[in-house]
Design a protein around this motif. Structure first.
Motif, short mmCIF file in Angstrom:
data_model
loop_
_atom_site.label_atom_id
_atom_site.label_comp_id
_atom_site.label_asym_id
_atom_site.label_seq_id
_atom_site.Cartn_x
_atom_site.Cartn_y
_atom_site.Cartn_z
N THR A 18 7.82 -7.69 8.72
CA THR A 18 9.14 -7.67 8.09
C THR A 18 9.92 -6.46 8.63
N VAL A 19 11.01 -6.10 7.95
CA VAL A 19 11.83 -4.98 8.41
C VAL A 19 11.97 -3.94 7.31
N LYS A 20 12.24 -2.71 7.70
CA LYS A 20 12.43 -1.62 6.73
C LYS A 20 13.71 -1.84 5.93
N ASP A 21 13.76 -1.18 4.80
CA ASP A 21 14.92 -1.32 3.92
C ASP A 21 15.34 0.05 3.39
N SER A 22 16.64 0.25 3.24
CA SER A 22 17.13 1.56 2.80
C SER A 22 16.94 1.79 1.30
N SER A 23 16.93 0.69 0.53
CA SER A 23 16.86 0.85 -0.93
C SER A 23 15.46 0.64 -1.51
N ARG A 24 14.56 0.01 -0.74
CA ARG A 24 13.18 -0.14 -1.20
C ARG A 24 12.26 -0.05 0.02
N VAL A 25 10.98 -0.19 -0.20
CA VAL A 25 10.01 0.11 0.87
C VAL A 25 10.19 -0.78 2.10
N PHE A 26 10.39 -2.11 1.92
CA PHE A 26 10.67 -3.02 3.03
C PHE A 26 11.27 -4.30 2.47
N ARG A 27 11.82 -5.13 3.36
CA ARG A 27 12.48 -6.36 2.92
C ARG A 27 11.48 -7.50 2.77
N GLY A 28 11.86 -8.49 1.98
CA GLY A 28 11.03 -9.68 1.80
C GLY A 28 10.59 -9.84 0.36
N ASN A 29 9.85 -10.91 0.13
CA ASN A 29 9.34 -11.22 -1.21
C ASN A 29 8.03 -10.46 -1.42
N LEU A 30 8.10 -9.31 -2.07
CA LEU A 30 6.94 -8.42 -2.22
C LEU A 30 5.81 -9.08 -3.02
N ASP A 31 6.17 -9.89 -4.03
CA ASP A 31 5.15 -10.60 -4.81
C ASP A 31 4.39 -11.58 -3.92
N ASN A 32 5.13 -12.23 -3.03
CA ASN A 32 4.52 -13.17 -2.09
C ASN A 32 3.55 -12.45 -1.16
N PHE A 33 3.96 -11.29 -0.66
CA PHE A 33 3.10 -10.50 0.22
C PHE A 33 1.82 -10.09 -0.50
N LEU A 34 1.97 -9.67 -1.75
CA LEU A 34 0.82 -9.23 -2.53
C LEU A 34 -0.16 -10.38 -2.78
N ASP A 35 0.39 -11.57 -3.05
CA ASP A 35 -0.45 -12.75 -3.24
C ASP A 35 -1.24 -13.07 -1.97
N LEU A 36 -0.60 -12.90 -0.83
CA LEU A 36 -1.28 -13.15 0.45
C LEU A 36 -2.40 -12.14 0.69
N ILE A 37 -2.13 -10.89 0.37
CA ILE A 37 -3.14 -9.83 0.52
C ILE A 37 -4.36 -10.15 -0.35
N LYS A 38 -4.13 -10.55 -1.60
CA LYS A 38 -5.23 -10.88 -2.52
C LYS A 38 -6.02 -12.10 -2.03
N THR A 39 -5.30 -13.10 -1.52
CA THR A 39 -5.97 -14.30 -1.00
C THR A 39 -6.79 -13.93 0.23
N GLY A 40 -6.25 -13.06 1.07
CA GLY A 40 -6.98 -12.60 2.25
C GLY A 40 -8.28 -11.91 1.88
N GLU A 41 -8.26 -11.12 0.82
CA GLU A 41 -9.46 -10.41 0.36
C GLU A 41 -10.57 -11.40 0.02
N ARG A 42 -10.20 -12.51 -0.60
CA ARG A 42 -11.20 -13.52 -0.98
C ARG A 42 -11.86 -14.16 0.23
N TYR A 43 -11.13 -14.23 1.33
CA TYR A 43 -11.63 -14.88 2.54
C TYR A 43 -12.15 -13.88 3.58
N GLY A 44 -12.16 -12.59 3.24
CA GLY A 44 -12.65 -11.60 4.18
C GLY A 44 -11.67 -11.26 5.29
#
Length: 375
Positions: A18-44
């Protein structure tokens, strides 16, 4: 060389780009990113977020972001160079920035990184690809680029309803509809409908030149296509279309992860939820008109059509694709029509589709990594 008892093989890696953002850490759907990270953990699979500013193709490490639950925040830290890059840059303008394009092109050239879905789709390009292939042509509505008045005139003579769509539009923004007026005493032969400040605005016109000038005033200088309107099947007098999520599987093959339905809002010209549409169950809606047995058969044909269309889009694009969402219509005779495809699908609200979508991104990423290891 084997590993000692104290050494472990490094985890396979996936970077969400994604890209950096001036008002928050980075752009995009942060909840979606977090869900992907958690799913990745389950699959190694080690999943993290990387911005184009931090991305480096030449180093074994780069700065990325991991979510730290104990602190309930994103932490910028060194992460390993990714084996797969999932492009989630959220807007076309951002994606076209020179520094962003530099990162994307570097990933495409790399022999050590798999990048899938490198860019947004262009509506006119999509229709050109699909119209030129015999497998996908039967699903295509009559469509032209809005280059001159004659393009509009040509389709006005053939179809009672037309849609004007921005080539680079998203979520139904900027779409207009033209209806041939049949009632006596009307102010013109055609009615142009468009959404303005969440309200429908209507204007009446006597011909294509008149419509063209009105369209120019409200198009914002964007490129548009003009497309045949389809007599969509309806549920209690409201039109609806189907939203299919098509993704690559753990075997690297196209499959439909799920199909949702989007019902047009009252007096709305599109079914998009941000434009007043609502979510419903496809089989229920189709059974209302066609009956349960034929509804099941139509959904089967929609799945087959979606896979045919996704295969052709990937082939024509010349780029590796891993997923896309598709708007598909069913007319009153049961014929299936393609309306558009999105290379960066938004989150599906249907829980089963949502869960499968996350799992398939992870599974397909692992497929890409494992296949490379076997070569």
């Amino acid at each position: 060389m084997g590993f000692t008892l104290h050494e472990r093989a490094p985890k396979p890696t996936l970077a969400i780009l994604t890209v950096k953002d001036s008002s928050r850490v980075f752009r995009g759907n942060l909840d979606n990113f977090l869900d992907l990270i958690k799913t990745g953990e389950r699959y190694g699979l080690d999943v993290y977020v990387v911005t184009t500013k931090d991305f480096s193709i030449s180093n074994s490490e780069m700065y990325g972001y991991r979510f730290r639950p104990s602190a309930n925040k994103w932490s910028r830290e060194l992460v390993p160079s990714p084996q797969v890059v999932y492009n989630r840059i959220p807007y076309r303008k951002m994606e076209m920035r020179p520094e962003v394009q530099q990162t994307i092109q570097a990933c495409k050239r790399s022999t050590s990184i798999h990048l899938f879905n490198p860019s947004f789709f262009n509506k006119w390009t999509l229709f050109s690809w699909l119209n030129n292939a015999k497998e996908s042509k039967p699903f295509m509505p009559d469509t032209l680029q809005m280059k001159e008045v004659s393009d509009l005139s040509q389709l006005l003579q053939k179809h009672p309803v037309l849609y004007l769509k921005p080539v680079k539009g998203k979520a139904g923004m900027g779409i207009m509809r033209i209806d041939r007026v049949t009632t006596k005493g009307s102010n013109g032969q055609y009615r142009l409908s468009r959404l303005e400040d969440k309200k429908m605005v209507y204007s009446y016109h006597n011909g294509s030149e008149d419509i063209w000038h009105d369209w120019e005033r409200h198009s914002g200088g964007q490129d548009y296509i003009v497309q045949q309107g389809i007599a969509l099947t309806r549920f209690k007098e409201r039109a609806y279309d189907l939203r299919a999520l098509v993704q690559k599987t753990a075997r690297g093959e196209w499959s439909v992860s799920g199909i949702g339905a989007r019902v047009a809002g009252k007096a709305s010209i599109t079914t998009h939820v941000p434009r007043g549409g609502s979510i419903d169950e496809p089989r229920k809606l189709l059974a209302y008109v066609f009956g349960p047995k034929e509804a099941k058969n139509i959904l089967k044909r929609v799945r087959q059509a979606a896979i045919t269309l996704a295969t052709q889009i990937e082939k024509s694009s010349g780029n590796p694709l891993g997923e896309m969402s598709m708007d598909i219509g069913v007319d009153t005779s049961g014929h299936i029509w393609f309306f558009e495809a999105n290379s960066k699908p938004m989150k599906f609200d249907e829980p089963q589709i949502r869960q499968k979508s996350l799992e398939r991104i992870i599974q397909y990423s692992l497929h890409l990594i494992n296949n490379r290891r076997r070569r």
